[in-house]
Scaffold this motif. Structure first.
Motif, PDB file in Angstrom:
ATOM      1  N   ILE A   1       0.841  -1.211   0.000  1.00  0.00           N
ATOM      2  CA  ILE A   1       0.000   0.000   0.000  1.00  0.00           C
ATOM      3  C   ILE A   1       0.873   1.257   0.000  1.00  0.00           C
ATOM      4  O   ILE A   1       0.625   2.196  -0.757  1.00  0.00           O
ATOM      5  CB  ILE A   1      -0.960  -0.009   1.211  1.00  0.00           C
ATOM      6  CG1 ILE A   1      -2.029  -1.083   1.014  1.00  0.00           C
ATOM      7  CG2 ILE A   1      -1.602   1.356   1.415  1.00  0.00           C
ATOM      8  CD1 ILE A   1      -2.833  -1.393   2.259  1.00  0.00           C
ATOM      9  N   LEU A   2       1.900   1.259   0.833  1.00  0.00           N
ATOM     10  CA  LEU A   2       2.780   2.432   0.899  1.00  0.00           C
ATOM     11  C   LEU A   2       3.573   2.598  -0.397  1.00  0.00           C
ATOM     12  O   LEU A   2       3.806   3.723  -0.843  1.00  0.00           O
ATOM     13  CB  LEU A   2       3.715   2.347   2.107  1.00  0.00           C
ATOM     14  CG  LEU A   2       4.570   3.583   2.382  1.00  0.00           C
ATOM     15  CD1 LEU A   2       3.725   4.846   2.504  1.00  0.00           C
ATOM     16  CD2 LEU A   2       5.394   3.375   3.646  1.00  0.00           C
TER      17      LEU A   2
ATOM     18  N   TRP B   1       2.570   1.780  -3.506  1.00  0.00           N
ATOM     19  CA  TRP B   1       1.664   2.406  -4.480  1.00  0.00           C
ATOM     20  C   TRP B   1       1.429   3.869  -4.119  1.00  0.00           C
ATOM     21  O   TRP B   1       1.408   4.735  -5.008  1.00  0.00           O
ATOM     22  CB  TRP B   1       0.338   1.659  -4.542  1.00  0.00           C
ATOM     23  CG  TRP B   1       0.386   0.455  -5.407  1.00  0.00           C
ATOM     24  CD1 TRP B   1       0.486  -0.849  -5.017  1.00  0.00           C
ATOM     25  CD2 TRP B   1       0.365   0.433  -6.841  1.00  0.00           C
ATOM     26  NE1 TRP B   1       0.519  -1.666  -6.114  1.00  0.00           N
ATOM     27  CE2 TRP B   1       0.441  -0.916  -7.244  1.00  0.00           C
ATOM     28  CE3 TRP B   1       0.291   1.427  -7.819  1.00  0.00           C
ATOM     29  CZ2 TRP B   1       0.440  -1.292  -8.581  1.00  0.00           C
ATOM     30  CZ3 TRP B   1       0.287   1.045  -9.147  1.00  0.00           C
ATOM     31  CH2 TRP B   1       0.360  -0.287  -9.524  1.00  0.00           C
ATOM     32  N   SER B   2       1.254   4.150  -2.832  1.00  0.00           N
ATOM     33  CA  SER B   2       1.028   5.535  -2.395  1.00  0.00           C
ATOM     34  C   SER B   2       2.234   6.410  -2.708  1.00  0.00           C
ATOM     35  O   SER B   2       2.084   7.539  -3.202  1.00  0.00           O
ATOM     36  CB  SER B   2       0.743   5.578  -0.889  1.00  0.00           C
ATOM     37  OG  SER B   2      -0.404   4.833  -0.585  1.00  0.00           O
TER      38      SER B   2
ATOM     39  N   ILE C   1       2.574   9.882  -4.673  1.00  0.00           N
ATOM     40  CA  ILE C   1       3.111  11.040  -3.946  1.00  0.00           C
ATOM     41  C   ILE C   1       4.324  11.612  -4.666  1.00  0.00           C
ATOM     42  O   ILE C   1       4.432  12.829  -4.865  1.00  0.00           O
ATOM     43  CB  ILE C   1       3.456  10.647  -2.487  1.00  0.00           C
ATOM     44  CG1 ILE C   1       2.181  10.362  -1.706  1.00  0.00           C
ATOM     45  CG2 ILE C   1       4.292  11.720  -1.813  1.00  0.00           C
ATOM     46  CD1 ILE C   1       2.418   9.653  -0.372  1.00  0.00           C
TER      47      ILE C   1
END
Length: 166
Positions: free
Chosen positions: A94-95, A97-98, A102
């Motif tokens: 998840i991080l 992809w985030s 970002i």
């Protein structure tokens, strides 16, 4: 039938010799951290030439992170994740992809700032760079945990999982 078209998996449970995700992602980590470093030094030393260095590092990091995420998804899908490792693997995914979004957004913002005046940066951009550094460092911690604590894609863990020991 479809299984006959796919290459066989090796000792690391991969169709290629070793993991590619860590190789690509280390370039992203280095480029992002170096870009933030150059922005900070450039801001405080008033050396605007470092902003150009930072810009190109962010630009190539933005492209590279999508390659890193692609291989990360492939390798996460092929990882023999066991219950203890799943929450860390999910958070890392998840991080990752985030961070791709970002970093792309920060690079777009930087592009606009560069078009307006390539010799200055607002302090807000420097602060965002520091926050980005914290996120990247946390992501590195999660990735290290997946390899060094949970042993994903390491031969002993793959063998243990295939034999039903884990």
């Amino acid at each position: 039938m479809l299984e006959n078209l796919l290459p066989p998996l090796n000792d690391h449970n991969l169709p290629y010799p070793d993991t590619i995700h860590p190789i690509v992602v280390h370039f992203v980590i280095a480029m992002v951290l170096f870009a933030v470093f150059c922005d900070g030094v450039g801001y405080f030393s008033r050396n605007s030439k470092l902003y150009e260095v930072s810009w190109w590092n962010l630009f190539f990091a933005t492209i590279s992170i999508f390659v890193a995420v692609m291989f990360g998804q492939i390798e996460a899908g092929l990882a023999l994740a066991y219950p203890a490792s799943e929450s860390t693997l999910n958070l890392h995914t998840i991080l990752g992809w985030s961070l791709s979004g970002i970093i792309a957004a920060i690079t777009a913002w930087r592009y606009v700032l560069r078009l307006r005046d390539p010799k200055t940066l607002p302090i807000g951009f420097i602060v965002v760079g520091v926050v980005l550094t914290v996120l990247v460092c946390f992501q590195v911690y999660l990735g290290d945990e997946l390899v060094w604590v949970y042993g994903l894609h390491t031969v002993p863990v793959v063998e243990a999982l295939k034999e039903g020991v884990l």
